[in-house]
Design a protein around this motif. Structure first.
Motif, PDB file in Angstrom:
ATOM      1  N   GLU A 136       0.822  -1.210   0.000  1.00 62.69           N
ATOM      2  CA  GLU A 136       0.000   0.000   0.000  1.00 62.69           C
ATOM      3  C   GLU A 136       0.855   1.258   0.000  1.00 62.69           C
ATOM      4  OE1 GLU A 136      -4.288   0.890   2.012  1.00 62.69           O
ATOM      5  OE2 GLU A 136      -2.742   0.086   3.311  1.00 62.69           O
ATOM      6  N   PHE A 156       2.163   2.464   2.628  1.00 66.33           N
ATOM      7  CA  PHE A 156       1.530   3.159   3.746  1.00 66.33           C
ATOM      8  C   PHE A 156       2.569   3.652   4.743  1.00 66.33           C
ATOM      9  CE2 PHE A 156      -0.200   3.083   8.079  1.00 66.33           C
ATOM     10  CZ  PHE A 156      -1.270   3.958   7.936  1.00 66.33           C
ATOM     11  N   PHE A 160       0.046   7.278   1.339  1.00 67.64           N
ATOM     12  CA  PHE A 160      -0.409   6.149   0.533  1.00 67.64           C
ATOM     13  C   PHE A 160       0.253   6.234  -0.832  1.00 67.64           C
ATOM     14  CE2 PHE A 160      -4.022   7.028   3.380  1.00 67.64           C
ATOM     15  CZ  PHE A 160      -4.242   5.769   3.939  1.00 67.64           C
ATOM     16  N   LYS A 189      -7.248  -1.002  -3.938  1.00 69.01           N
ATOM     17  CA  LYS A 189      -8.143  -0.915  -2.781  1.00 69.01           C
ATOM     18  C   LYS A 189      -7.628  -1.844  -1.693  1.00 69.01           C
ATOM     19  CE  LYS A 189     -13.027  -1.392  -1.437  1.00 69.01           C
ATOM     20  NZ  LYS A 189     -14.395  -1.803  -1.899  1.00 69.01           N
ATOM     21  N   THR A 201     -10.530   2.060   4.591  1.00 66.52           N
ATOM     22  CA  THR A 201     -10.117   1.630   3.258  1.00 66.52           C
ATOM     23  C   THR A 201      -9.488   2.788   2.500  1.00 66.52           C
ATOM     24  OG1 THR A 201     -11.907   0.002   3.144  1.00 66.52           O
ATOM     25  CG2 THR A 201     -10.924   0.676   1.058  1.00 66.52           C
ATOM     26  N   PHE A 202      -8.402   2.471   1.784  1.00 69.57           N
ATOM     27  CA  PHE A 202      -7.801   3.422   0.850  1.00 69.57           C
ATOM     28  C   PHE A 202      -8.068   2.926  -0.562  1.00 69.57           C
ATOM     29  CE2 PHE A 202      -4.244   4.390  -1.998  1.00 69.57           C
ATOM     30  CZ  PHE A 202      -4.372   5.772  -2.061  1.00 69.57           C
ATOM     31  N   GLN A 262      -7.523   3.897  -4.786  1.00 72.00           N
ATOM     32  CA  GLN A 262      -6.927   4.735  -5.839  1.00 72.00           C
ATOM     33  C   GLN A 262      -7.427   4.232  -7.182  1.00 72.00           C
ATOM     34  OE1 GLN A 262      -2.758   6.262  -5.829  1.00 72.00           O
ATOM     35  NE2 GLN A 262      -2.480   4.913  -7.592  1.00 72.00           N
ATOM     36  N   ASN A 281      -8.293   9.512  -5.339  1.00 72.02           N
ATOM     37  CA  ASN A 281      -7.896   8.804  -4.120  1.00 72.02           C
ATOM     38  C   ASN A 281      -8.954   9.052  -3.049  1.00 72.02           C
ATOM     39  OD1 ASN A 281      -5.023   9.873  -5.374  1.00 72.02           O
ATOM     40  ND2 ASN A 281      -4.942   7.782  -4.621  1.00 72.02           N
ATOM     41  N   VAL A 326      -9.950   8.142   1.021  1.00 70.00           N
ATOM     42  CA  VAL A 326      -9.551   7.634   2.325  1.00 70.00           C
ATOM     43  C   VAL A 326     -10.801   7.618   3.196  1.00 70.00           C
ATOM     44  CG1 VAL A 326      -8.003   7.894   4.291  1.00 70.00           C
ATOM     45  CG2 VAL A 326      -7.274   8.670   2.020  1.00 70.00           C
ATOM     46  N   THR A 353     -15.181  11.431   4.914  1.00 69.16           N
ATOM     47  CA  THR A 353     -14.265  10.768   3.987  1.00 69.16           C
ATOM     48  C   THR A 353     -13.480  11.816   3.200  1.00 69.16           C
ATOM     49  OG1 THR A 353     -15.663   8.818   3.773  1.00 69.16           O
ATOM     50  CG2 THR A 353     -14.137   9.265   1.960  1.00 69.16           C
TER      51      THR A 353
END
Length: 894
Positions: A776, A778, A789, A799, A810-811, A813, A822, A824, A887
């Protein structure tokens, strides 16, 4: 008759909360490894060489069965597990051939859920079970409940109504080894449920189940029951006949007791119309407060602070069942609803089981995880915590901080009863002390004089062991086993920094800062005889090196049967990362002098690291300038410090070209066909014990290198760490190949949820969460309120789950056309963010790329800060509060 037989997995999803003990539901439908009673091996004695088993419950202790009947048809019964013969449960193919297990079970183990689909030619319904214990990341209390929940879902797929009864049988195990104890069983009826409360009388305080109780509940107030069925075959035979006749139990007694082993039974009966779906929920709760450590001290369970017995546990679970189930399923869905390959998240999920399987969470709030077993080696084994605690720090930061504070409380000082041992572990100290004792023998008998002599000794030699970090807690929180590992000091410093980085807890950092400095200063003052500003391995540095006078080890590390001498790539690399981490902590606390001191030390240490250990392709295993010896082994974990530097946003521990060359060498020499990634090899020798038998290490020291030795074996925690390092450094395919090899290797062995090292359920392998973080891209800095991210795979459609400081979501793109979006989204918790770092779909130029940012669909102001490698930091004008209702969406248009 031809059979193609595959092994039934010998591991399964554990049911139980953090620190409550657990039992497993396995693919055969049976329940194994009942360790909820403070019994061995969960309490202790779980090492491979120990016979530490106290069995209070076997797989017959809990079972479920179904009886169904269509109009004008015979009633049928199936046990919801495999088996055709069981003497205790009263069935076999001779006397009761109609009582038998289902033909097959489809088992899906995805922690925290186990889903079983029961299949039988005569069972013409869809019939499934979802079993779980509440596991809600970020919610410690509701993840630490001593309960297991069983939700049966029945769908009538026929065109006829069907009568269905579900039966649950639970054995009372309380005081099992105690003669003349009396089992007490009581039916409890409420408006929404029926329960059987189980306890026992005559249990001595020495028994782990003393003051214990259990409750079996079904959410059906009209359920029939049998509170006290003898655990004998003939009694069960009569029960089966009763059950088959009308799908109910005929007992009217609300309370009973027995000196013989007994079961409590509950039965829920319902009718389903064609196409109708119904759920029937059973709950098992327990309360066993008599948790005594290996030294006889009462430590209890955290759940005692919330409940007084199993009835209160049961009442809480019933009252909050909707939330507990919804949030547990939400975490599961968030983890598995991903664009990543299924096996990746399944491998990650499998290792999370160790939290429930191997944790202690005592009444006073002390938390720790067994190194292995459970019950093997020790609790809070720091060299293994260094790897395995990554998800704990992210999921339950308060537990991780408690765990590390426990270690800090036992840092070696002159008041510690082990201080003398480690003062005299240095030969120079022994000589000085011996001279003092010759002059005044009373030193050896007078504690005050002894302590004074020890302090005088270290003052003269400069070799004071004060500041050494303890290794583990041997089943008790009152003492530690040893201070013998040189890697513990830098690992401790990195853990403190990591936890501060990921929590932003400045008070925590202040509390531990003194201990961090003492740990580093200990190494610089006592573990660097060649003045290289790096940690040195004194002999003995491994268990195979223990010899006579060299009986007080000072230079061990986590590979404790693999002796290093002098300066090793593994520990020195971790040290280099720790030095920068300490410098950053010092700067955060405005300890400017110490920060400047550490910066200078790191520059010198880095030069010496390269000069001593780099061989042109990789870093040698170790080099000892005092003896002139070296070891040219290629260790898989030699860049462990770089792995941690990447995890925590630190600078590289060496030049990029050396990192890449080393990674390629490890892949070339240590990845073995049909085995996995072994811990080390000797490229110039080309031989290894696994193929050539016992030999000596090729390093002129002459120590034995034996079959099954640590360098010649694969450790899954090391494999996962190295796989995630590869992905961090751009070798994505290679990293995934290694991780998939581990996953498939253990799946074929039926041990998906039980990885082996020193004992089972090994803590180190929980570091697989770092693999997910690497994929990710991250990163998280709670202190600066920044999140990162930068996906390294599937950049056009990515995802995956992310977890930070107990919050999770959940992230996403997405790339398409001339845009990138994107998202988040949080599902639980709250994060305050000042900035977010993302990867631009192309090289960022302000006049060519438009960026729009919204929170909860409302535009917010921010400014953009381009960074290296096409990264953009989006800095919000005002701090953003990210919640499930708020979000963040970022859209790039170009």
């Amino acid at each position: 008759m031809r059979h193609v037989v595959k092994p039934i997995p010998e591991s399964g999803i554990p049911l139980g909360g953090i620190g409550t003990g657990s039992f497993e539901i396995r693919p055969d439908g049976k329940f194994y490894e009942w360790q909820i009673f403070n019994n061995k091996p969960w309490r202790c004695g779980g090492a491979p060489w120990e016979d530490g088993k106290e069995e209070y419950m076997d797989p017959n202790g809990l079972l479920f069965a179904i009886r169904w009947k269509f109009e004008n048809d015979e009633s049928l019964i199936r046990l919801l597990r495999f088996g055709y013969v069981d003497a205790e449960l009263g069935y076999d193919l001779y006397t009761l051939p109609w009582v038998k297990g289902v033909e097959s079970i489809e088992y899906v183990g995805e922690y925290p859920l186990a889903k079983l689909r029961f299949i039988d030619p005569l069972l013409t319904m869809d019939f499934e079970l979802e079993a779980f214990s509440p596991f809600i990341v970020g919610d410690v209390k509701n993840s630490s409940i001593p309960t297991a929940i069983f939700v049966f879902r029945i769908r009538n797929t026929t065109d006829k109504a069907v009568e269905v009864s579900l039966l649950s049988c639970l054995k009372n195990p309380i005081g099992k080894p105690i003669s003349n104890r009396k089992y007490v069983q009581r039916v409890v009826k409420k408006l929404d449920r029926a329960s059987i409360y189980m306890t026992a009388e005559g249990i001595p305080e020495t028994d782990p189940t003393y003051r214990g109780s259990m409750v079996l509940t079904v959410l059906d107030p009209s359920a029939s029951f049998e509170p006290c069925l003898p655990a004998k075959g003939q009694s069960f035979k009569r029960m089966w006949v009763d059950f088959k006749s009308d799908g109910c139990l005929s007992s009217k007694a609300l309370e009973a007791s027995s000196l013989e082993s007994v079961y409590g039974l509950l039965c829920s009966k319902t009718t389903l119309k064609p196409g109708e779906v119904k759920e029937v929920t059973f709950i098992l709760s327990w309360f066993f407060p008599n948790h005594i450590d290996t030294r006889g001290n009462f430590i209890g369970h955290m759940y005692e602070n919330w409940f007084k017995d199993a009835l209160e546990v049961d009442a809480y679970v019933v009252e909050n069942l909707g939330m507990l189930r919804r949030m547990t399923e939400c975490f599961h869905k968030t983890l598995y609803d991903t664009s990543l390959d299924y096996w990746i998240v399944d491998a990650v999920s499998a290792q999370l089981t160790t939290i429930a399987k191997s944790s202690f969470y005592s009444k006073d709030g002390t938390f720790a995880v067994w190194e292995g077993g459970p019950g093997c080696c020790g609790l809070e084994t720091l060299d293994v915590t260094f790897y395995g605690s990554i998800p704990i720090a992210l999921f339950f930061p308060e537990l991780e901080k408690a765990q590390l504070k426990l270690t800090a409380n036992f840092q070696l000082n002159s008041e510690n009863p082990r201080y003398e041992e480690y003062v005299l572990g240095f030969p120079e100290n022994r000589i000085v002390f011996a001279k003092k004792a010759l002059k005044n023998p009373r030193i050896l008998s007078d504690p005050d004089m002894l302590r004074k002599a020890l302090l005088e000794t270290v003052e003269e030699t400069g070799l004071d062991p004060k500041g050494r970090i303890p290794h583990l807690f041997p089943g008790t929180f009152k003492e530690v086993d040893a201070y013998h590992m040189v890697d513990l000091m830098p690992k401790y410093a990195l853990l403190v920094y990591r936890d501060y980085l990921w929590t932003g807890d400045g008070d925590y950092l202040k509390r531990l800062w003194k201990s961090v400095k003492e740990a580093l200063d200990n190494v610089l003052k006592t573990m660097d005889p060649a003045d290289r500003k790096l940690p040195y391995h004194y002999a003995p540095s491994g268990f195979e090196f223990m010899r006579g006078v060299l009986s007080t080890p000072m230079g061990f590390q986590t590979y404790d049967v693999w002796s290093f001498l002098g300066y090793s790539a593994y520990v020195c690399g971790i040290w280099l990362a720790a030095l920068e981490a300490v410098q950053r902590m010092a700067e955060a606390l405005e300890d400017k002098d110490y920060a400047s001191k550490i910066k200078v030390i790191r520059e010198e240490a880095l030069k010496n690291f390269n000069d001593m250990l780099w061989n042109g392709e990789y870093f040698n295993l170790w080099s000892d300038p005092l003896s002139g010896l070296k070891d040219e082994g290629c260790m898989t974990d030699q860049l462990c410090g770089q792995w941690y530097a990447n995890l925590t946003g630190l600078s590289p521990i060496c030049e990029k070209d050396k990192i890449l060359s080393t990674l390629k060498a490890i892949l070339k020499y240590n990845m073995k066909f049909d085995e996995g990634l072994i811990n080390g090899s000797y490229p110039k020798v080309g031989k290894r014990p696994a193929l050539n038998g016992d030999m000596a290490y090729p390093n002129e020291v002459g120590m034995p290198w034996t079959v099954g030795s640590q360098p010649d074996t694969p450790w899954t925690g090391t494999e996962y760490a190295f796989a995630s390092l590869l992905i961090q450094e751009g070798f994505v395919d290679e990293g995934l190949t290694i991780a998939k090899n581990v996953y498939e290797r253990y799946a074929k062995a039926g041990l998906t949820w039980n990885h082996l090292e020193c004992g089972g359920h090994y803590y180190r392998a929980m570091d697989i969460w770092a693999l997910l973080m690497a994929l990710e891209g991250f990163g998280y800095n709670a202190a600066e309120e920044r999140i990162i991210f930068t996906p390294r795979v599937l950049k056009g459609s990515f995802k995956a789950i992310f977890v930070a400081n107990g919050a999770w979501g959940t992230f996403i793109q997405r790339r398409g056309g001339n845009s990138q979006q994107n998202v988040v989204k949080l599902n639980y918790g709250e994060l305050n963010l000042k900035s977010i770092v993302l990867e631009s779909p192309l090289k960022f130029e302000a006049d060519k790329v438009k960026v729009e940012i919204s929170v909860a669909e409302r535009a917010v102001e921010a400014y953009l800060k381009p960074k290296e490698n096409d990264l953009i930091e989006i800095i919000f004008k005002k701090t953003i509060s990210l919640t499930p209702e708020r979000t963040i969406t970022v859209t790039f248009s170009f």
